[in-house]
Design a protein around this motif. Structure first.
Motif, PDB file in Angstrom:
ATOM      1  N   ASN A  21       0.820  -1.217   0.000  1.00 24.15           N
ATOM      2  CA  ASN A  21       0.000   0.000   0.000  1.00 24.15           C
ATOM      3  C   ASN A  21       0.851   1.264   0.000  1.00 24.15           C
ATOM      4  N   GLU A  23       1.192   3.543  -2.599  1.00 23.83           N
ATOM      5  CA  GLU A  23       0.935   4.399  -3.774  1.00 23.83           C
ATOM      6  C   GLU A  23       1.378   5.840  -3.554  1.00 23.83           C
ATOM      7  N   ASN A  56       5.584  -6.294  -4.785  1.00 29.49           N
ATOM      8  CA  ASN A  56       4.282  -5.918  -4.230  1.00 29.49           C
ATOM      9  C   ASN A  56       3.759  -7.001  -3.293  1.00 29.49           C
ATOM     10  N   ASP A  61      -4.198  -1.056  -2.687  1.00 35.35           N
ATOM     11  CA  ASP A  61      -4.339   0.226  -3.386  1.00 35.35           C
ATOM     12  C   ASP A  61      -3.730   0.112  -4.799  1.00 35.35           C
ATOM     13  N   ARG A  62      -3.318   1.224  -5.375  1.00 30.16           N
ATOM     14  CA  ARG A  62      -2.859   1.205  -6.760  1.00 30.16           C
ATOM     15  C   ARG A  62      -1.374   0.853  -6.904  1.00 30.16           C
ATOM     16  N   THR A  63      -0.746   0.342  -5.863  1.00 33.00           N
ATOM     17  CA  THR A  63       0.698   0.060  -5.898  1.00 33.00           C
ATOM     18  C   THR A  63       1.118  -0.771  -7.120  1.00 33.00           C
ATOM     19  N   ILE A  66       0.969   1.081 -10.403  1.00 32.22           N
ATOM     20  CA  ILE A  66       2.097   2.007 -10.530  1.00 32.22           C
ATOM     21  C   ILE A  66       3.352   1.251 -10.964  1.00 32.22           C
TER      22      ILE A  66
END
Ligand code: UDP
Ligand code: MG
Length: 326
Positions: A21, A23, A56, A61-63, A66
């Motif tokens: 998490n 991002e 990861n 989230d958007r990790t 990205i």
């Protein structure tokens, strides 16, 4: 230049970063690491195929998006790569997964660091220098703990003291910011335990080590992914995965209680013969509670070990890699 130094010249470096998490910080971290790699390449210190490997840990989230974006963007020249675990497995496991991925991809050296920029990116130069001078493992050691709260500082000190007394080798004030070369990674890959505590395993590998001092900064953005509960469980793992001293302490405490009770028995018999009767049931009650409590704590300690034996005996995989970027 000696022969050993020649063999070490221009290694392929993988910087391994566990991300859960993250991002909020990841774009900045990526930019700084990329700049660092480029400067090391230009100084002819590392090979051109060096990479940043973002691991990861099942972020919600958007990790991962990205990370994929960094990998796909031609502007970065293939400098970013990544793996993604199928589920959140914790910092130690995802770090191990990242290091093993780096080893598989043929790195000569790996440097592991946190995603939040608390570890000083500029210490990487000194780590690489220490490797070039012959070290296989280089520990990043914090020169001070100014940026920590008093509570974190106190608990950390207590923890390193405890580890030392329990007979586990750790490097005080060093976390998971360290350089390991492929020899050390190969050795690490043989550690199959579920109950992973890298700060204890890595110093026990041996090899030639060095230390680099750095100042630990505040988290750049976002909040800590290590609440007190995770810190405690890391500490318990650290002790139980390296030492059976707590079990021995249970035996010692038990023996002490037996000796005390024998002395009390002698005292009771003497006072019976002398005719002085003991009236207080308070003292009796206190001792019952105390011994009861001591027994429960002891059982708890044994339980911690039995639980870990159970987990280890299942030989489950520590993590499952869901996706890999090349
Ligand atoms: N982290 C992780 N999985 C977790 C918890 C943390 O991969 O379950 C990563 C996190 O993204 C960061 C590093 O471990 O890169 C250290 O975490 P954090 O900075 O939150 O810990 P703190 O510095 O507060 O001890
Ligand atoms: Mg942090």
């Amino acid at each position: 230049m000696s022969l050993a130094e020649q063999n070490r010249a221009k290694p392929t470096l993988y910087i391994v970063v566990p991300c859960y998490n993250e991002e909020e910080v990841l774009p900045e971290t990526a930019a700084r690491l990329e700049a660092k790699l480029v400067s090391l390449m230009e100084a002819e210190k590392i090979a051109r195929n060096s990479r940043v490997l973002l691991a990861n840990d099942g972020s919600r989230d958007r990790t991962w998006e990205i990370i994929c974006g960094l990998h796909d963007d031609p502007a970065h020249d293939g400098m970013f790569t990544g793996i993604s675990l199928a589920h959140n497995r914790g910092h130690q496991n995802v770090l191990f997964a990242g290091l093993m991925a780096a080893l598989e991809r043929g790195c000569d050296i790996s440097i592991s660091m946190d995603a939040d920029l608390q570890d000083d990116v500029n210490a990487i130069d000194e780590m690489v220098d220490a490797y070039l001078e012959g070290a296989d493992i280089v520990f990043g050691v914090r020169s001070d703990r100014d940026t920590d709260t008093r509570f974190k500082r106190g608990t950390a000190m207590a923890f390193y003291g405890l580890m030392r007394r329990m007979g586990t080798e750790t490097v005080p004030n060093s976390a998971d910011f360290r350089l390991m070369d492929s020899r050390a990674l190969q050795a690490l890959s043989q550690y199959g335990e579920t109950n992973l505590f890298l700060r204890g395993i890595v110093p026990s590998l041996g090899f030639q080590t060095a230390e680099v001092y750095y100042r630990r900064a505040e988290r750049f953005a976002g909040e800590s992914k290590y609440p007190l509960s995770k810190m405690l469980s890391l500490a318990v793992d650290g002790v139980t995965s390296f030492s059976v001293t707590p079990l021995r302490m249970v035996t010692v405490a038990g023996s002490a209680f037996v000796i005390i009770s024998l002395l009390a028995l002698v005292y009771a018999i003497i006072s019976l013969v002398m005719g002085t009767t003991v009236t207080g049931w308070t003292s009796l009650l206190i001792s019952i509670w105390f011994v009861g409590g001591a027994i429960m704590v002891s059982l708890g300690i044994v339980g911690e070990y039995v639980g870990r034996i159970y987990m280890e005996s299942k030989h489950r995989p520590r993590y499952i890699v869901a996706e890999e970027l090349t």
